[in-house]
Scaffold this motif. Structure first.
Motif, mmCIF file in Angstrom:
data_model
loop_
_atom_site.group_PDB
_atom_site.id
_atom_site.type_symbol
_atom_site.label_atom_id
_atom_site.label_comp_id
_atom_site.label_asym_id
_atom_site.label_seq_id
_atom_site.Cartn_x
_atom_site.Cartn_y
_atom_site.Cartn_z
ATOM 1 N N ASP A 133 -16.835 -3.428 7.154
ATOM 2 C CA ASP A 133 -17.226 -2.027 6.933
ATOM 3 C C ASP A 133 -16.310 -1.369 5.898
ATOM 4 O OD1 ASP A 133 -19.244 -2.307 8.757
ATOM 5 O OD2 ASP A 133 -18.184 -1.303 10.398
ATOM 6 N N ALA A 134 -15.012 -1.612 6.031
ATOM 7 C CA ALA A 134 -14.052 -0.996 5.104
ATOM 8 C C ALA A 134 -14.252 -1.518 3.684
ATOM 9 C CB ALA A 134 -12.623 -1.277 5.574
ATOM 10 N N LEU A 135 -14.513 -2.810 3.554
ATOM 11 C CA LEU A 135 -14.717 -3.402 2.230
ATOM 12 C C LEU A 135 -16.008 -2.879 1.598
ATOM 13 C CD1 LEU A 135 -13.650 -7.022 3.188
ATOM 14 C CD2 LEU A 135 -12.419 -5.510 1.619
ATOM 15 N N LEU A 136 -17.060 -2.775 2.399
ATOM 16 C CA LEU A 136 -18.323 -2.259 1.894
ATOM 17 C C LEU A 136 -18.182 -0.809 1.437
ATOM 18 C CD1 LEU A 136 -21.333 -2.728 1.404
ATOM 19 C CD2 LEU A 136 -21.756 -2.025 3.771
ATOM 20 N N GLN A 137 -17.466 -0.003 2.220
ATOM 21 C CA GLN A 137 -17.258 1.390 1.851
ATOM 22 C C GLN A 137 -16.449 1.495 0.559
ATOM 23 O OE1 GLN A 137 -15.430 3.129 5.301
ATOM 24 N NE2 GLN A 137 -17.259 2.863 6.566
ATOM 25 N N SER A 138 -15.470 0.614 0.416
ATOM 26 C CA SER A 138 -14.662 0.617 -0.802
ATOM 27 C C SER A 138 -15.519 0.312 -2.020
ATOM 28 C CB SER A 138 -13.533 -0.405 -0.685
ATOM 29 O OG SER A 138 -12.768 -0.466 -1.876
ATOM 30 N N ARG A 139 -16.375 -0.676 -1.891
ATOM 31 C CA ARG A 139 -17.241 -1.034 -3.017
ATOM 32 C C ARG A 139 -18.213 0.096 -3.347
ATOM 33 N NH1 ARG A 139 -17.902 -2.374 -7.801
ATOM 34 N NH2 ARG A 139 -19.792 -3.534 -8.337
ATOM 35 N N GLU A 140 -18.795 0.702 -2.316
ATOM 36 C CA GLU A 140 -19.753 1.787 -2.541
ATOM 37 C C GLU A 140 -19.084 3.013 -3.157
ATOM 38 O OE1 GLU A 140 -21.486 2.358 1.297
ATOM 39 O OE2 GLU A 140 -23.057 0.853 0.962
ATOM 40 N N ALA A 141 -17.770 3.158 -2.901
ATOM 41 C CA ALA A 141 -17.030 4.286 -3.466
ATOM 42 C C ALA A 141 -16.594 4.029 -4.902
ATOM 43 C CB ALA A 141 -15.808 4.598 -2.605
ATOM 44 N N GLY A 142 -16.875 2.822 -5.418
ATOM 45 C CA GLY A 142 -16.546 2.517 -6.805
ATOM 46 C C GLY A 142 -15.435 1.510 -6.993
ATOM 47 N N ALA A 166 0.826 -1.208 0.000
ATOM 48 C CA ALA A 166 0.000 0.000 0.000
ATOM 49 C C ALA A 166 0.860 1.258 0.000
ATOM 50 C CB ALA A 166 -0.941 -0.018 1.199
ATOM 51 N N TYR A 167 1.942 1.254 0.766
ATOM 52 C CA TYR A 167 2.832 2.414 0.843
ATOM 53 C C TYR A 167 3.372 2.759 -0.543
ATOM 54 C CZ TYR A 167 6.794 5.334 2.245
ATOM 55 O OH TYR A 167 7.688 6.364 2.371
ATOM 56 N N ALA A 168 3.807 1.736 -1.278
ATOM 57 C CA ALA A 168 4.342 1.978 -2.617
ATOM 58 C C ALA A 168 3.229 2.302 -3.605
ATOM 59 C CB ALA A 168 5.125 0.757 -3.086
ATOM 60 N N ALA A 169 2.095 1.594 -3.496
ATOM 61 C CA ALA A 169 1.013 1.776 -4.462
ATOM 62 C C ALA A 169 0.437 3.187 -4.421
ATOM 63 C CB ALA A 169 -0.090 0.752 -4.211
ATOM 64 N N ARG A 170 0.463 3.820 -3.249
ATOM 65 C CA ARG A 170 -0.088 5.171 -3.135
ATOM 66 C C ARG A 170 0.661 6.178 -4.006
ATOM 67 N NH1 ARG A 170 -0.561 3.823 2.667
ATOM 68 N NH2 ARG A 170 -2.782 3.442 3.083
ATOM 69 N N ARG A 171 1.864 5.851 -4.405
ATOM 70 C CA ARG A 171 2.640 6.761 -5.244
ATOM 71 C C ARG A 171 2.256 6.673 -6.712
ATOM 72 N NH1 ARG A 171 4.431 6.661 -0.679
ATOM 73 N NH2 ARG A 171 6.057 8.007 0.189
ATOM 74 N N ILE A 172 1.506 5.635 -7.074
ATOM 75 C CA ILE A 172 1.105 5.495 -8.478
ATOM 76 C C ILE A 172 -0.400 5.313 -8.629
ATOM 77 C CG2 ILE A 172 3.328 4.545 -9.212
ATOM 78 C CD1 ILE A 172 2.105 1.750 -9.031
ATOM 79 N N HIS A 173 -1.131 5.315 -7.522
ATOM 80 C CA HIS A 173 -2.575 5.082 -7.549
ATOM 81 C C HIS A 173 -3.262 6.146 -6.692
ATOM 82 C CE1 HIS A 173 -6.473 3.128 -6.873
ATOM 83 N NE2 HIS A 173 -6.188 2.277 -7.839
ATOM 84 N N PRO A 174 -4.389 6.705 -7.144
ATOM 85 C CA PRO A 174 -4.989 7.836 -6.432
ATOM 86 C C PRO A 174 -5.676 7.507 -5.117
ATOM 87 C CG PRO A 174 -6.340 7.209 -8.317
ATOM 88 C CD PRO A 174 -5.071 6.419 -8.422
ATOM 89 N N ASP A 175 -6.067 6.265 -4.877
ATOM 90 C CA ASP A 175 -6.827 5.953 -3.659
ATOM 91 C C ASP A 175 -6.577 4.508 -3.250
ATOM 92 O OD1 ASP A 175 -8.559 5.737 -1.548
ATOM 93 O OD2 ASP A 175 -10.342 6.395 -2.642
ATOM 94 N N VAL A 176 -5.662 4.319 -2.311
ATOM 95 C CA VAL A 176 -5.328 2.987 -1.809
ATOM 96 C C VAL A 176 -5.712 2.920 -0.339
ATOM 97 C CG1 VAL A 176 -3.500 1.284 -1.412
ATOM 98 C CG2 VAL A 176 -3.414 2.763 -3.436
ATOM 99 N N ARG A 177 -6.478 1.900 0.019
ATOM 100 C CA ARG A 177 -6.938 1.739 1.393
ATOM 101 C C ARG A 177 -6.435 0.404 1.946
ATOM 102 N NH1 ARG A 177 -13.227 3.982 0.756
ATOM 103 N NH2 ARG A 177 -12.646 5.784 -0.573
ATOM 104 N N VAL A 178 -5.996 0.409 3.194
ATOM 105 C CA VAL A 178 -5.429 -0.790 3.803
ATOM 106 C C VAL A 178 -6.356 -1.304 4.894
ATOM 107 C CG1 VAL A 178 -3.399 -1.806 4.887
ATOM 108 C CG2 VAL A 178 -3.146 0.168 3.404
ATOM 109 N N VAL A 179 -6.593 -2.607 4.888
ATOM 110 C CA VAL A 179 -7.386 -3.259 5.927
ATOM 111 C C VAL A 179 -6.476 -4.239 6.655
ATOM 112 C CG1 VAL A 179 -9.373 -4.721 6.436
ATOM 113 C CG2 VAL A 179 -9.502 -3.039 4.583
#
Length: 308
Positions: free
Chosen positions: A195-204, A173-186
């Motif tokens: 909850d985090a997975l559901l929010q991720s899906r609802e966000a697209g 995730a630390y590296a991916a954030r430099r090339i991807h606009p929205d990386v979330r870690v669970v």
């Protein structure tokens, strides 16, 4: 009786190595067969023995869980098999098999005896074998490039890693954030993960990248099932393709873990992670370059503030 981890600690203790007496001219397979000779084995134990003979260079570095799954027997069956050969347990049997396997890889038993001076070197040899296996897997890059494109398109992208797998997930995730606009870690299971997975899906979001290193946490399986229930697809990085975890994944990528020392090491999973990051970067080189330049400028500004 010592715990499994205590037994591994004892087996991997760093002590000065001394070469064993030279073995007569014998092939690695002959040397393995000699370990089994003179012992009455049950049908299940004979299956274990035959697997070790047929897959020596791989089997000698498997954990007891991995070996049991590959052969299709229980873990206690593997323990009883080792005991029936006169070993204190499976770690002791593996200790006996690994020099033979390494000699088969090197093609020179005498040279291997000279190289393998201590357990640290044996651990490195095992990791080299894991990396060699990964190299063969990466000979065809299409699969990695495909999953890299899919992960790059998933906004947000969720990275899942629980218990021992947290470090790999956070590195990615630390590296991916430099090339991807929205990386979330669970990194927590249960309702927090859901909850985090559901929010991720609802966000697209469309994909989750999950890490599952041994011992495989049941919470990881539950989180993967939860992800799929929300409509997310799951890419899994694990140490083997067998088992419920791989069955729950849309894509399973494997890289062996080093299990020679008291704590596992992750050279091959780390390289596989870097390869996926490269594939994500290659999927959108313009965005990658722009984001890397942005982070470089931010880093320069931060250094400037530190100097003040």
């Amino acid at each position: 009786m010592p715990s499994g981890q205590q037994a591994r600690a004892q087996a991997a203790a760093i002590t000065p190595g001394t070469p064993s007496p030279e073995t007569e001219e014998a092939t690695p397979v002959d040397r393995v067969r000699a370990l089994f000779g003179g012992h009455r084995l049950s049908p299940g134990q004979r299956r274990i023995a035959q697997f070790l003979i047929d897959h020596l260079t791989e089997a000698a570095f498997l954990s007891i869980t991995e070996l049991a799954e590959r052969v299709g027997v229980s873990q206690p069956s593997v323990t009883r098999f080792a005991s029936s050969l006169g070993f204190s347990g499976y770690p002791a049997l593996r200790d006996a098999l690994q020099p033979i396997a390494l000699s088969a890889i090197a093609g020179s038993p005498e040279g291997l005896q000279e190289q393998r001076r201590n357990e640290l070197q044996a651990a490195v040899d095992a990791e080299i074998e894991n990396l060699t296996s990964l190299r063969r897997t990466l000979a065809n890059t299409d699969r990695i490039l495909d999953i890299g494109r899919e992960l790059a398109r998933s906004v947000p992208l969720t990275v899942l890693g629980l218990r021992i797998s947290v470090s790999l997930a956070e590195y990615f995730a630390y590296a991916a954030r430099r090339i991807h606009p929205d990386v979330r870690v669970v990194t927590r299971g249960g309702s927090v993960a859901y909850d985090a997975l559901l929010q991720s899906r609802e966000a697209g979001g469309t994909w989750v990248l999950a890490f599952a290193m041994p011992r495989h946490a049941k919470e990881t399986l539950a989180a993967m099932r939860a992800a799929r229930s929300t409509g997310l697809r799951v890419a899994l990085i694990t140490d083997r393709e067998l088992g419920a975890l791989a069955h729950e994944a849309d894509v399973a990528l494997t890289a062996g873990t080093g299990s020679r020392l008291v704590f596992d090491s992750y050279a091959a999973p780390g390289v596989l992670s870097a390869a996926i990051l490269q594939a994500m970067a290659d999927a959108d080189p313009v965005r990658t370059q722009a984001r890397l330049e942005k982070y470089e400028q931010a880093s320069d500004q931060y250094d400037f503030f530190l100097e003040d």
